[in-house]
Write an enzyme that holds these catalytic residues in place. Structure first.
Site, PDB file in Angstrom:
ATOM      1  N   GLU A  10       0.852  -1.184   0.000  1.00 55.34           N
ATOM      2  CA  GLU A  10       0.000   0.000   0.000  1.00 55.34           C
ATOM      3  C   GLU A  10       0.892   1.240   0.000  1.00 55.34           C
ATOM      4  O   GLU A  10       1.928   1.256   0.657  1.00 55.34           O
ATOM      5  CB  GLU A  10      -0.896   0.015   1.238  1.00 55.34           C
ATOM      6  CG  GLU A  10      -1.863  -1.141   1.302  1.00 55.34           C
ATOM      7  CD  GLU A  10      -2.593  -1.246   2.629  1.00 55.34           C
ATOM      8  OE1 GLU A  10      -3.691  -1.800   2.643  1.00 55.34           O
ATOM      9  OE2 GLU A  10      -2.039  -0.781   3.654  1.00 55.34           O
ATOM     10  N   ASP A  41      -4.275  -8.638   5.333  1.00 53.78           N
ATOM     11  CA  ASP A  41      -5.176  -9.623   4.724  1.00 53.78           C
ATOM     12  C   ASP A  41      -4.557 -11.002   4.602  1.00 53.78           C
ATOM     13  O   ASP A  41      -5.267 -12.004   4.667  1.00 53.78           O
ATOM     14  CB  ASP A  41      -5.612  -9.149   3.334  1.00 53.78           C
ATOM     15  CG  ASP A  41      -6.583  -7.992   3.413  1.00 53.78           C
ATOM     16  OD1 ASP A  41      -7.755  -8.239   3.744  1.00 53.78           O
ATOM     17  OD2 ASP A  41      -6.187  -6.842   3.159  1.00 53.78           O
TER      18      ASP A  41
END
Length: 399
Positions: free
Chosen positions: A152, A168
């Site tokens: 990210e 995740d």
């Protein structure tokens, strides 16, 4: 899109709301001159794998709020309209470097993700609401059997934030870095030698469903270990996996006080939690109740949501993120003053987030984003710079 980077970065400080506003309204200025429209991202393939690599830059263009993707030159392309059922997205892939090679692309001022996959391209589709991200916890997702991962990042007029994330899943190993204006570099996300297999073997040897987080392709390739929140969703972990610890916390603070000091720059701002009638009520220094929490379940703890929702405000959100970190790291029973930022106290209870514990133990610098608020106490795998000259994404060995 499950991109929480800006919220994770900004929520801990009193300047969060102001900084968010600055992002929204900042006009071209000297700050923009310091951070160009795109910066180089050097992708280095040290994986040792012979598979073809594909790279994607996907996110929201901060200057317009449009969602789309960037090509190798950093040029933005808005997603076309999607459909119902979802329609195929344009091919946003960029050929990545071969094993032992590097390739430099440009990344624009996005809040988004840099995906990379081995062996085949990812499948992206568009609905009427926008892009459908890969859902690794869904066995019918078209990307389920592809070996891939993502970082990210946010690049804006104030600089670059880029992380490695395991929120995740734990999958294809990689590290991120930044070159600063003075030529020095900072990096994070590298595993210790043997750390990739170390995490997997730790989970395999752990009873109670933790081994079931590991997903393997039919050819024997390990694809990933799901995060425990997704493990609950897939049925790998029992919903009761954290109940014993949660019950003990609720019992303890029915007769004693939990003190939360959520802002490092405001040590005098404190909130006091006590359980009454099954609810943990937090009061301020004047004794007024400012927010309350029902007893959370494992999903609320692992996901830092639902009963531990953390709005981007100045009261409930900062308290909730502190509770979330304390539950995942299981420090709430040993320290009534939170957050506990000493990693020596983390994951010591027999009932804990074994996934997060295993990952942190195998990180070269001890830092990871193993749950959403792993940045409490600065234990997150993140690098940041206000005048980035270059970003790095290093694909590491599977050992």
């Amino acid at each position: 899109m499950r991109h929480k980077l800006l919220r994770r970065l900004l929520a801990p400080t009193a300047a969060a709301a102001l900084f968010s506003a600055v992002i929204a309204v900042q006009s071209p200025s000297s700050a923009e001159a310091a951070v160009p429209a795109t910066i180089p991202l050097k992708v280095t393939n040290n994986s040792g794998r012979g598979d073809a690599v594909y790279v994607y830059t996907i996110g929201t263009l901060l200057s317009t709020g449009q969602q789309g993707w960037a090509d190798a030159s950093g040029a933005f392309h808005a997603w076309p309209a999607g459909g119902n059922p979802p329609t195929p997205a344009p091919d946003a892939s960029i050929p990545g470097p071969a094993a032992g090679q590097s390739k430099t692309i440009q990344i624009p001022k996005f809040s988004g993700r840099i995906y990379f996959s081995y062996g085949q391209k990812l499948v992206f589709k568009l609905t009427t609401g926008g892009l459908v991200q890969p859902a690794v916890q869904n066995p019918s997702d078209p990307n389920h059997d592809i070996l891939f991962n993502w970082s990210e990042y946010t690049l804006n007029d104030s600089g670059l934030w880029i992380n490695s994330t395991q929120v995740d899943m734990f999958s294809a190993p990689y590290a991120v870095g930044v070159q600063r204006a003075d030529g020095s570099t900072a990096s994070t996300g590298h595993l210790k030698s043997g750390g990739y297999n170390g995490v997997l073997n730790d989970l395999r040897g752990r009873s109670g469903g933790w081994a079931g987080l590991i997903q393997t392709r039919s050819d024997g390739t390990v694809l990933r270990a799901l995060s425990p929140g997704h493990g609950l969703e897939s049925g790998a972990l029992p919903t009761s996996v954290m109940d014993d610890y949660i019950n003990r916390v609720w019992q303890k603070y029915a007769s004693s006080t939990l003190t939360v000091t959520p802002f490092t720059d405001q040590p005098s701002t404190k909130y006091y939690g006590r359980v009454s009638g099954g609810v943990m009520n937090f009061t301020n220094g004047s004794g007024a109740v400012v927010t309350s929490f029902q007893k959370p379940d494992a999903d609320s703890v692992f996901g830092c949501h639902k009963l531990l929702d953390a709005p981007n405000d100045q009261v409930r959100g900062p308290i909730s993120r502190t509770l979330c970190a304390g539950f995942n790291r299981t420090t709430l029973l040993v320290n009534p003053n939170q957050p506990d930022t000493s990693s020596a106290n983390f994951y010591q209870d027999a009932v804990t987030n074994q996934y997060a514990r295993a990952i942190h133990a195998q990180m070269a610098d001890g830092k990871a984003y193993a749950f959403a608020f792993d940045d409490v106490g600065n234990h997150e795998s993140l690098v940041q710079d206000g005048s980035p000259q270059q970003a790095y994404l290093t694909l590491d060995p599977f050992n």
